[in-house]
Design a protein around this motif. Structure first.
Motif, PDB file in Angstrom:
ATOM      1  N   ILE A  55      35.048  34.625 -24.793  1.00 22.24           N
ATOM      2  CA  ILE A  55      34.442  35.438 -23.775  1.00 22.24           C
ATOM      3  C   ILE A  55      34.376  36.754 -24.207  1.00 22.24           C
ATOM      4  CG2 ILE A  55      35.270  36.783 -21.535  1.00 22.24           C
ATOM      5  CD1 ILE A  55      36.611  34.000 -20.630  1.00 22.24           C
ATOM      6  N   ARG A  56      35.218  37.333 -25.071  1.00 23.84           N
ATOM      7  CA  ARG A  56      35.107  38.663 -25.827  1.00 23.84           C
ATOM      8  C   ARG A  56      33.976  38.846 -26.443  1.00 23.84           C
ATOM      9  NH1 ARG A  56      39.747  41.554 -29.569  1.00 23.84           N
ATOM     10  NH2 ARG A  56      38.449  43.000 -30.235  1.00 23.84           N
ATOM     11  N   VAL A  57      33.637  37.844 -27.616  1.00 19.72           N
ATOM     12  CA  VAL A  57      32.667  38.044 -28.261  1.00 19.72           C
ATOM     13  C   VAL A  57      31.175  37.758 -27.760  1.00 19.72           C
ATOM     14  CG1 VAL A  57      33.812  37.190 -30.354  1.00 19.72           C
ATOM     15  CG2 VAL A  57      32.621  35.625 -29.170  1.00 19.72           C
ATOM     16  N   ALA A  58      31.300  36.955 -26.633  1.00 19.49           N
ATOM     17  CA  ALA A  58      30.266  36.821 -25.848  1.00 19.49           C
ATOM     18  C   ALA A  58      29.763  38.219 -25.051  1.00 19.49           C
ATOM     19  CB  ALA A  58      30.239  35.702 -24.775  1.00 19.49           C
ATOM     20  N   GLU A  59      30.655  38.660 -24.684  1.00 18.63           N
ATOM     21  CA  GLU A  59      30.470  40.053 -23.652  1.00 18.63           C
ATOM     22  C   GLU A  59      29.869  41.232 -24.888  1.00 18.63           C
ATOM     23  OE1 GLU A  59      34.007  40.596 -21.427  1.00 18.63           O
ATOM     24  OE2 GLU A  59      33.364  39.315 -19.846  1.00 18.63           O
ATOM     25  N   GLU A  60      30.801  41.293 -26.031  1.00 19.90           N
ATOM     26  CA  GLU A  60      30.326  42.027 -26.991  1.00 19.90           C
ATOM     27  C   GLU A  60      28.936  42.081 -27.192  1.00 19.90           C
ATOM     28  OE1 GLU A  60      32.643  41.281 -30.589  1.00 19.90           O
ATOM     29  OE2 GLU A  60      34.506  42.220 -29.729  1.00 19.90           O
ATOM     30  N   ALA A  61      28.422  41.001 -27.342  1.00 17.92           N
ATOM     31  CA  ALA A  61      26.975  40.609 -27.625  1.00 17.92           C
ATOM     32  C   ALA A  61      26.037  40.832 -26.397  1.00 17.92           C
ATOM     33  CB  ALA A  61      26.712  39.442 -28.339  1.00 17.92           C
ATOM     34  N   GLY A  62      26.728  40.815 -25.145  1.00 19.79           N
ATOM     35  CA  GLY A  62      25.832  40.908 -23.943  1.00 19.79           C
ATOM     36  C   GLY A  62      25.409  39.603 -23.252  1.00 19.79           C
ATOM     37  N   TYR A  63      26.303  38.669 -23.407  1.00 21.07           N
ATOM     38  CA  TYR A  63      26.231  37.346 -23.039  1.00 21.07           C
ATOM     39  C   TYR A  63      27.359  37.156 -21.683  1.00 21.07           C
ATOM     40  CZ  TYR A  63      23.302  36.132 -26.886  1.00 21.07           C
ATOM     41  OH  TYR A  63      22.369  36.224 -27.864  1.00 21.07           O
ATOM     42  N   ARG A  64      26.831  36.513 -20.629  1.00 19.84           N
ATOM     43  CA  ARG A  64      27.830  36.106 -19.642  1.00 19.84           C
ATOM     44  C   ARG A  64      28.481  34.935 -19.886  1.00 19.84           C
ATOM     45  NH1 ARG A  64      29.237  38.584 -15.062  1.00 19.84           N
ATOM     46  NH2 ARG A  64      29.727  36.990 -13.317  1.00 19.84           N
ATOM     47  N   LEU A  65      30.060  35.017 -19.743  1.00 17.65           N
ATOM     48  CA  LEU A  65      30.623  33.734 -20.096  1.00 17.65           C
ATOM     49  C   LEU A  65      32.074  33.635 -19.230  1.00 17.65           C
ATOM     50  CD1 LEU A  65      30.913  31.101 -21.736  1.00 17.65           C
ATOM     51  CD2 LEU A  65      32.243  32.560 -23.621  1.00 17.65           C
ATOM     52  N   ARG A  66      32.173  34.566 -18.372  1.00 20.34           N
ATOM     53  CA  ARG A  66      33.644  34.633 -17.622  1.00 20.34           C
ATOM     54  C   ARG A  66      33.562  33.701 -16.379  1.00 20.34           C
ATOM     55  NH1 ARG A  66      37.662  37.735 -18.679  1.00 20.34           N
ATOM     56  NH2 ARG A  66      36.638  38.994 -19.883  1.00 20.34           N
ATOM     57  N   ASP A  67      32.411  33.331 -15.954  1.00 23.38           N
ATOM     58  CA  ASP A  67      32.388  32.282 -15.009  1.00 23.38           C
ATOM     59  C   ASP A  67      32.476  30.934 -15.367  1.00 23.38           C
ATOM     60  OD1 ASP A  67      32.405  34.602 -13.178  1.00 23.38           O
ATOM     61  OD2 ASP A  67      30.134  34.503 -13.158  1.00 23.38           O
ATOM     62  N   HIS A  68      32.567  30.634 -16.665  1.00 18.03           N
ATOM     63  CA  HIS A  68      32.329  29.279 -17.337  1.00 18.03           C
ATOM     64  C   HIS A  68      33.716  28.381 -16.570  1.00 18.03           C
ATOM     65  CE1 HIS A  68      31.931  25.824 -19.942  1.00 18.03           C
ATOM     66  NE2 HIS A  68      33.361  26.251 -20.337  1.00 18.03           N
ATOM     67  N   ARG A  69      33.442  27.387 -16.316  1.00 20.05           N
ATOM     68  CA  ARG A  69      34.570  26.460 -16.100  1.00 20.05           C
ATOM     69  C   ARG A  69      34.354  25.338 -16.761  1.00 20.05           C
ATOM     70  NH1 ARG A  69      36.809  30.087 -15.258  1.00 20.05           N
ATOM     71  NH2 ARG A  69      37.422  31.074 -13.504  1.00 20.05           N
ATOM     72  N   VAL A  70      35.541  24.744 -17.529  1.00 22.27           N
ATOM     73  CA  VAL A  70      35.505  23.494 -18.471  1.00 22.27           C
ATOM     74  C   VAL A  70      35.157  21.925 -17.597  1.00 22.27           C
ATOM     75  CG1 VAL A  70      37.013  22.363 -19.913  1.00 22.27           C
ATOM     76  CG2 VAL A  70      37.012  24.593 -19.919  1.00 22.27           C
ATOM     77  N   ARG A  71      34.319  21.433 -18.218  1.00 21.18           N
ATOM     78  CA  ARG A  71      34.226  20.093 -17.756  1.00 21.18           C
ATOM     79  C   ARG A  71      34.299  19.204 -18.768  1.00 21.18           C
ATOM     80  NH1 ARG A  71      29.685  17.104 -17.345  1.00 21.18           N
ATOM     81  NH2 ARG A  71      27.663  18.263 -18.004  1.00 21.18           N
ATOM     82  N   GLN A  72      34.527  17.824 -18.491  1.00 20.95           N
ATOM     83  CA  GLN A  72      34.492  16.830 -19.558  1.00 20.95           C
ATOM     84  C   GLN A  72      33.431  15.898 -19.501  1.00 20.95           C
ATOM     85  OE1 GLN A  72      37.984  14.077 -19.225  1.00 20.95           O
ATOM     86  NE2 GLN A  72      37.486  13.448 -21.252  1.00 20.95           N
ATOM     87  N   LEU A  73      32.878  15.400 -20.500  1.00 23.34           N
ATOM     88  CA  LEU A  73      31.662  14.657 -20.660  1.00 23.34           C
ATOM     89  C   LEU A  73      31.819  13.478 -19.637  1.00 23.34           C
ATOM     90  CD1 LEU A  73      28.984  13.577 -22.318  1.00 23.34           C
ATOM     91  CD2 LEU A  73      30.688  12.127 -23.485  1.00 23.34           C
ATOM     92  N   ALA A  74      30.776  13.214 -18.921  1.00 20.66           N
ATOM     93  CA  ALA A  74      30.440  12.279 -17.857  1.00 20.66           C
ATOM     94  C   ALA A  74      29.453  11.272 -18.278  1.00 20.66           C
ATOM     95  CB  ALA A  74      30.522  12.751 -16.516  1.00 20.66           C
ATOM     96  N   VAL A  75      29.504   9.738 -17.942  1.00 20.28           N
ATOM     97  CA  VAL A  75      28.490   8.939 -18.466  1.00 20.28           C
ATOM     98  C   VAL A  75      27.120   9.520 -17.858  1.00 20.28           C
ATOM     99  CG1 VAL A  75      28.003   6.462 -17.784  1.00 20.28           C
ATOM    100  CG2 VAL A  75      30.468   7.034 -18.204  1.00 20.28           C
TER     101      VAL A  75
END
Length: 168
Positions: A55-75
């Motif tokens: 999140i920190r490096v994304a925000e430093e570069a102007g990208y939005r990542l704070r809303d990301h939620r982890v998910r697992q691969l699905a078939v």
């Protein structure tokens, strides 16, 4: 034509969400209408946010990542996405082993798909046990890789084998 890409790493907290954030913005800036998402092959962090260092490096570069939620691969991901781009060989092996046979060719390495031949091996290293500079390196690879994808897509170069990409 590629209209959807899934970026895949181990836990979906470091690499793949960074690449997804970069792709989301740069594809939009380039006028490309491509659905992007990310996931992990493992399920340890499902429902959590991205690693704070990502999140920190994304925000430093102007990208939005704070809303990301982890998910697992699905078939269903194999049918839903035109390309499943793995960050490293281990994740690629899991993708290919998990894939229904008709979709196996949709799984390739991200940096290979991006045409970045200068990276040998063509992997995005896992920064999880490293310092902040390792996360910045991943961000740099994400930006270079996404720019490579954009260039290939603009030239009409398929990211995956055309015979498989057309199979739905």
């Amino acid at each position: 034509m590629t209209s959807s890409i899934l970026f895949v790493c181990l836990g979906n907290i470091c690499r793949s969400p960074l690449v997804e954030a970069v792709a989301r913005r740069r594809f939009a800036d380039a006028g490309l209408s491509i659905e992007v998402d990310s996931c992990g092959t493992g399920g340890w962090h499902v429902g959590q946010g991205a690693d704070e260092r990502s999140i920190r490096v994304a925000e430093e570069a102007g990208y939005r990542l704070r809303d990301h939620r982890v998910r697992q691969l699905a078939v269903d991901d194999f049918r839903r996405f035109d390309a499943l781009l793995a960050m490293d060989d281990d994740n690629l092996a899991v993708l290919r082993a998990s894939s229904p046979p008709q979709y196996r060719d949709r799984a390739i390495l991200f940096l290979d798909a991006a045409g970045l031949d200068e990276y040998a091996p063509p992997i995005v290293p896992d920064p999880y046990y490293e310092d902040l500079d390792a996360f910045r390196h991943v961000l740099k690879l994400a930006e270079q890789g996404v720019d490579g994808l954009i260039e290939r897509l603009r030239r009409g170069v398929p990211l995956v084998a055309p015979s498989r990409a057309a199979t739905r």
